[in-house]
Design a protein around this motif. Structure first.
Motif, short mmCIF file in Angstrom:
data_model
loop_
_atom_site.label_atom_id
_atom_site.label_comp_id
_atom_site.label_asym_id
_atom_site.label_seq_id
_atom_site.Cartn_x
_atom_site.Cartn_y
_atom_site.Cartn_z
N TRP A 7 0.84 -1.21 0.00
CA TRP A 7 0.00 0.00 0.00
C TRP A 7 0.87 1.25 0.00
O TRP A 7 1.85 1.33 0.75
CB TRP A 7 -0.92 0.00 1.23
CG TRP A 7 -2.10 -0.88 1.07
CD1 TRP A 7 -3.36 -0.49 0.71
CD2 TRP A 7 -2.18 -2.30 1.24
NE1 TRP A 7 -4.20 -1.58 0.65
CE2 TRP A 7 -3.51 -2.70 0.96
CE3 TRP A 7 -1.24 -3.27 1.59
CZ2 TRP A 7 -3.92 -4.02 1.04
CZ3 TRP A 7 -1.66 -4.59 1.65
CH2 TRP A 7 -2.97 -4.95 1.39
N PHE A 23 -1.89 5.93 5.31
CA PHE A 23 -2.16 5.08 4.15
C PHE A 23 -3.48 5.56 3.55
O PHE A 23 -4.54 5.33 4.15
CB PHE A 23 -2.28 3.61 4.57
CG PHE A 23 -1.00 3.02 5.07
CD1 PHE A 23 -0.19 2.29 4.23
CD2 PHE A 23 -0.60 3.20 6.40
CE1 PHE A 23 1.00 1.74 4.69
CE2 PHE A 23 0.58 2.65 6.87
CZ PHE A 23 1.39 1.92 6.01
N ASP A 25 -5.39 4.47 1.36
CA ASP A 25 -6.37 3.40 1.11
C ASP A 25 -6.83 2.71 2.39
O ASP A 25 -7.80 1.96 2.38
CB ASP A 25 -5.78 2.36 0.15
CG ASP A 25 -5.28 2.98 -1.12
OD1 ASP A 25 -6.05 3.74 -1.75
OD2 ASP A 25 -4.11 2.76 -1.49
N LEU A 47 0.17 -1.18 9.46
CA LEU A 47 -0.67 -1.67 8.37
C LEU A 47 -1.25 -3.05 8.70
O LEU A 47 -2.44 -3.30 8.49
CB LEU A 47 0.14 -1.72 7.07
CG LEU A 47 -0.59 -2.20 5.83
CD1 LEU A 47 -1.78 -1.31 5.49
CD2 LEU A 47 0.38 -2.28 4.65
N ARG A 63 -8.23 -2.20 -1.70
CA ARG A 63 -7.22 -2.44 -2.73
C ARG A 63 -6.20 -1.31 -2.70
O ARG A 63 -6.56 -0.16 -2.57
CB ARG A 63 -7.86 -2.48 -4.11
CG ARG A 63 -8.70 -3.71 -4.31
CD ARG A 63 -9.25 -3.74 -5.74
NE ARG A 63 -9.89 -4.98 -6.01
CZ ARG A 63 -9.28 -6.01 -6.61
NH1 ARG A 63 -8.05 -5.90 -7.00
NH2 ARG A 63 -9.94 -7.12 -6.82
N PRO A 64 -4.93 -1.65 -2.83
CA PRO A 64 -3.92 -0.60 -2.88
C PRO A 64 -4.07 0.23 -4.17
O PRO A 64 -4.27 -0.32 -5.25
CB PRO A 64 -2.60 -1.36 -2.91
CG PRO A 64 -2.92 -2.76 -2.49
CD PRO A 64 -4.35 -2.99 -2.87
N VAL A 72 5.88 2.64 -0.77
CA VAL A 72 4.89 1.62 -0.50
C VAL A 72 5.37 0.72 0.63
O VAL A 72 6.57 0.52 0.81
CB VAL A 72 4.53 0.76 -1.75
CG1 VAL A 72 3.89 1.60 -2.83
CG2 VAL A 72 5.74 0.04 -2.27
#
Length: 143
Positions: A7, A23, A25, A47, A63-64, A72
């Motif tokens: 991500w 993050f 997402d 994460l 979804r990334p 990432v």
């Protein structure tokens, strides 16, 4: 889940000199460190914890989005395999109990296979994915 399980992050300097990692997402995943490196070291655990919350709440794994030059954070291999199993179960509408029957295991054993905090054997996850018509593949990338 066909794409990689990594991500993109946003790194934001704070007034006190620390670095906030978020993050886009996975909005629940926030951490910080005194330096960029320290913040990124914390990011993977953050994460994993946030995605573990999605699994416990039975929510879809976000979804990334494309990295677009951002740093990432990838999941550790075991956590990635567990997320792949969870995503496959959701996609097929297979409950823990139903997968347990297919595998000849208890529902609790299947629950532990998708628990990101539980240390499972990768072979068990491969077997469970195979029961769902999936195959676990591992790839190495330059660090």
């Amino acid at each position: 889940m066909q794409q990689g399980l990594a991500w993109p992050t946003e790194l934001e300097p704070q007034e006190d000199g620390s670095i906030l990692v978020s993050f886009p997402d996975v909005p629940e995943a926030l951490t910080e460190g005194e330096t960029r490196d320290a913040a990124l070291e914390q990011a993977q655990d953050c994460l994993v914890a946030a995605l573990g919350g999605y699994v416990k709440a039975r929510l879809a794994i976000p979804r990334p989005s494309p990295a677009d030059g951002r740093t990432v954070i990838a999941l550790p291999a075991l956590a990635a395999a567990k997320i792949a199993l969870y995503v496959a179960m959701r996609a097929d509408g297979v409950s823990n109990a139903a997968l347990a029957v297919r595998l000849g295991l208890s529902e609790g054993a299947v629950r532990r296979l998708i628990d990101l905090d539980h240390r499972s054997h990768i072979g068990q996850i491969e077997t469970a994915l195979h029961a769902l018509g999936q195959r676990l593949m591992v790839a190495a990338h330059a660090a």
